[in-house]
Design an enzyme around this catalytic site. Structure first.
Site, PDB file in Angstrom:
ATOM      1  N   ARG A  95     -45.396  86.756 -49.135  1.00  0.00           N
ATOM      2  CA  ARG A  95     -44.876  85.526 -48.531  1.00  0.00           C
ATOM      3  C   ARG A  95     -43.575  85.117 -49.220  1.00  0.00           C
ATOM      4  NH1 ARG A  95     -43.322  81.589 -50.523  1.00  0.00           N
ATOM      5  NH2 ARG A  95     -45.213  81.117 -51.653  1.00  0.00           N
ATOM      6  N   PHE A 134     -31.606  84.936 -53.068  1.00  0.00           N
ATOM      7  CA  PHE A 134     -31.010  83.606 -53.172  1.00  0.00           C
ATOM      8  C   PHE A 134     -30.857  83.257 -54.646  1.00  0.00           C
ATOM      9  CE2 PHE A 134     -31.986  79.018 -53.696  1.00  0.00           C
ATOM     10  CZ  PHE A 134     -31.164  78.400 -52.754  1.00  0.00           C
ATOM     11  N   PRO A 139     -30.424  81.105 -66.427  1.00  0.00           N
ATOM     12  CA  PRO A 139     -31.257  81.113 -67.643  1.00  0.00           C
ATOM     13  C   PRO A 139     -31.385  79.719 -68.262  1.00  0.00           C
ATOM     14  CG  PRO A 139     -29.742  82.974 -67.672  1.00  0.00           C
ATOM     15  CD  PRO A 139     -29.391  82.154 -66.462  1.00  0.00           C
ATOM     16  N   GLN A 285     -77.002  73.401 -55.686  1.00  0.00           N
ATOM     17  CA  GLN A 285     -76.146  72.248 -55.359  1.00  0.00           C
ATOM     18  C   GLN A 285     -74.754  72.348 -55.979  1.00  0.00           C
ATOM     19  OE1 GLN A 285     -78.362  68.756 -56.487  1.00  0.00           O
ATOM     20  NE2 GLN A 285     -79.659  68.840 -54.664  1.00  0.00           N
ATOM     21  N   GLU A 369     -39.389  76.783 -56.742  1.00  0.00           N
ATOM     22  CA  GLU A 369     -39.020  75.847 -55.667  1.00  0.00           C
ATOM     23  C   GLU A 369     -39.355  74.415 -56.053  1.00  0.00           C
ATOM     24  OE1 GLU A 369     -38.011  76.615 -52.394  1.00  0.00           O
ATOM     25  OE2 GLU A 369     -38.163  78.808 -52.430  1.00  0.00           O
ATOM     26  N   PHE A 389     -36.009  61.532 -63.374  1.00  0.00           N
ATOM     27  CA  PHE A 389     -35.883  62.870 -63.965  1.00  0.00           C
ATOM     28  C   PHE A 389     -34.499  63.227 -64.467  1.00  0.00           C
ATOM     29  CE2 PHE A 389     -34.339  64.631 -59.960  1.00  0.00           C
ATOM     30  CZ  PHE A 389     -35.010  63.904 -58.994  1.00  0.00           C
TER      31      PHE A 389
END
Ligand code: FAD
Length: 390
Positions: A95, A134, A139, A285, A369, A389
Site C-alpha cells: 500500500r 517523493f 536526515p 470472555q 506522513e 508544535f
C-alpha cells in the site's frame, strides 16, 4: 477455505455503489492472487516484489482519481479508499508503494505540473512502467520539513539541486523523484529528478524491521542539473507537499483499516478453532472482549472513512479532518494487531499468520506522513486556534 470476510457490522455496504463494490472485489481478488501468496516470503527476505508494480498499474491502483485522459482511472475518492483498504489488507508495504506513486508523485504532477509534464509522466506512472518516489523528509528535518536544507540554485538555463532526502519509499527503484527544495529566496519548490541525472544517487536503507517488502532509501543530490522544464510551475511554498500528504494520509486512513480487518478476521477464526481447556478459546470472555472491541473500533473507523471520502468527493475535506482519520485509524489498527497477536498465542509471532507482519508494518505507518503526536497537535490547533508544535 481461506475466504476473507470483511466485517460490515453497520451495513456500510449500503452506502457504496455497485461500482465501488466491484472495484473492491477486483482489488481483493488481486491481493488474494498476487500479494498474499508471496508477501510473507518477501518480508522475511526483505525483498521488494518489483514485478507487482506493473501488475498494480494494470489493476488501475495508481492514481485512480486522476482523469482518464492521463491514463488513470478518473474514479472517486471512495473507490480510491477501498483500493487502499484492500491492498493494505495484503500488506502495508505494498500500500505504501501505491500511496507514494498515486498521491505523492502522480497527484503533484497532475495538480501542480504543466500540461507537458502531465502527458510526459502520468500515463507511464499510471501503468506502472515508471515507479516514482517523493522526497520531503531529510536526515535533520522530519516532523519539521520547513527547515529543509535541500536547495535549488538558478543557473540561467537550468537549476542546480544539492542536498539529501532520507526515508524515501520506493527510492532505490524509482525512475523519477518529486523533490521538494528551497530556492534562493527560501521558497519551497517541487522539481522532478530523473534516474540517470549526473550526481543523483539513491542508496538503500537496510535493516528495517517494518515495511520489509517496501524499499526505502535516500536521495542524494550532488550538483544535479535540473532542466527548467522539470520544475512544477503551479505551486509555491510548503503547502505543495502538504497538499500531497493530505491525499496520501486519506488513503492511509483506509489502508490501516484494511490491515485491522485482516488481523480481526484472522483472530476471530483462530479463536474459534483453537482449543484450550477443552473449549475453543473464543468461548472465554476475555477473548470475546478483545474481539468485540476490535469490531467496535473497525466499525467506527469505517464510518469515519466513508464520511471523509464523501467530503473528499465534494472537495470539502480539511487537513484537520484528514489528521483525525489517519491518527485514529492507524492507532486502532496497531491496537487491533497487538490484541490479535495475543489471541494467536505463540503462533502469533510466526509468519504462519499475517499478524506480526501487520503489527511491525504499522509501526512505520504510525510514524510516517505525520506522527501520531503531530496529528494530535494539528487537531489541538484546530480546537484551540493555538499552534503547539513550533
Ligand atoms: P522526528 O520528527 O525526529 O520525530 C521524533 C519524535 O518526536 C516523534 O515521536 C515526533 O512525534 C516527536 N516530535 C517532533 N516534533 C514534535 C513536536 N513539535 N511536538 C511533540 N512531539 C514532536 N518521508 C518522505 O518524504 N517520503 C517518503 O516516501 C517517506 N517514506 C517513509 C517510509 C518509512 C518506512 C519511514 C519510517 C519514514 C518515511 N518517511 C518518508 C519519513 C517520515 O515521514 C518521517 O519519519 C516522519 O515525518 C517523522 O520524522 P522523523 O522520523 O525525522 O522523526
Amino acid at each position: 477455505t481461506d475466504i476473507f470476510e470483511s466485517p460490515d457490522f453497520y451495513e456500510i455496504d449500503d452506502l457504496l455503489t455497485d461500482e465501488h463494490k466491484l472495484i473492491r472485489q477486483s482489488v481483493r481478488d488481486f491481493v488474494k492472487k498476487e500479494i498474499s501468496p508471496i508477501i510473507e516470503d518477501a518480508c522475511q527476505r526483505a525483498v521488494f516484489p518489483e514485478h507487482l508494480v506493473k501488475k498494480m498499474g494494470e489493476m488501475g491502483i495508481f492514481g485512480p482519481t486522476i482523469p482518464q485522459e492521463y491514463g488513470a482511472g478518473g474514479l472517486d475518492y471512495i473507490s480510491y479508499g477501498l483500493m487502499m483498504q484492500e491492498i493494505e489488507r495484503g500488506d502495508s508495504g505494498m500500500r505504501s508503494t501505491a500511496s507514494v506513486q498515486g498521491s505523492l508523485v502522480m497527484f503533484p504532477i497532475y495538480a501542480f505540473g504543466s500540461e507537458d509534464q502531465r502527458h510526459k509522466y502520468l500515463p507511464k506512472l499510471a501503468s506502472g512502467d515508471f515507479l516514482g518516489c517523493f522526497g520531503l523528509t531529510e536526515p535533520d528535518f522530519g516532523s519539521n520539513p520547513s527547515g529543509m536544507k535541500t536547495n535549488l540554485k538558478d543557473m540561467g538555463d537550468h537549476f542546480l539541486l544539492n542536498g539529501s532526502k532520507m526515508w524515501i519509499s520506493n527510492a532505490p527503484k524509482a525512475d523519477i523523484a518529486v523533490v521538494w527544495a528551497k530556492n534562493e529566496q527560501g521558497r519551497v519548490k517541487g522539481v522532478i529528478a530523473e534516474r540517470g541525472m549526473e550526481g543523483f544517487s539513491t542508496p538503500e536503507i537496510h535493516g528495517k524491521w517494518s515495511l520489509r517488502a517496501s524499499c526505502t532509501g535516500e536521495l542524494v543530490f550532488d550538483n544535479v542539473k535540473i532542466p527548467k522544464e522539470n520544475i512544477l510551475p503551479n505551486i509555491d511554498g510548503l503547502k505543495g507537499p502538504l497538499k500531497c500528504l493530505d491525499n496520501a494520509r486519506y488513503g492511509i486512513a483506509w489502508g490501516a483499516l484494511g490491515a485491522a480487518m485482516d488481523c480481526y478476521d484472522s483472530a476471530r477464526r483462530y479463536a474459534l478453532e483453537r482449543i484450550q481447556f477443552d473449549k475453543p478459546i473464543a468461548s472465554f470472555q476475555l477473548i470475546q472482549k478483545k474481539l468485540a472491541e476490535m469490531l467496535t473500533e473497525i466499525t467506527k473507523a469505517q464510518l469515519v472513512c466513508w464520511r471523509l471520502g464523501m467530503l473528499k468527493n465534494a472537495g470539502k475535506a480539511s487537513s484537520a479532518q484528514i489528521s483525525l482519520a489517519k491518527r485514529n485509524n492507524v492507532e486502532i489498527a496497531l491496537n487491533i494487531a497487538r490484541e490479535a497477536r495475543q489471541i494467536h498465542g505463540g503462533m502469533g509471532i510466526t509468519g504462519e499468520y499475517p499478524i506480526m507482519r501487520h503489527m511491525m508494518n504499522l509501526e512505520s505507518v504510525v510514524t510516517y506522513e505525520g506522527t501520531q503526536d503531530i496529528h494530535l497537535l494539528i487537531l489541538g490547533k484546530e480546537i484551540t486556534g493555538i499552534q503547539a508544535f513550533v
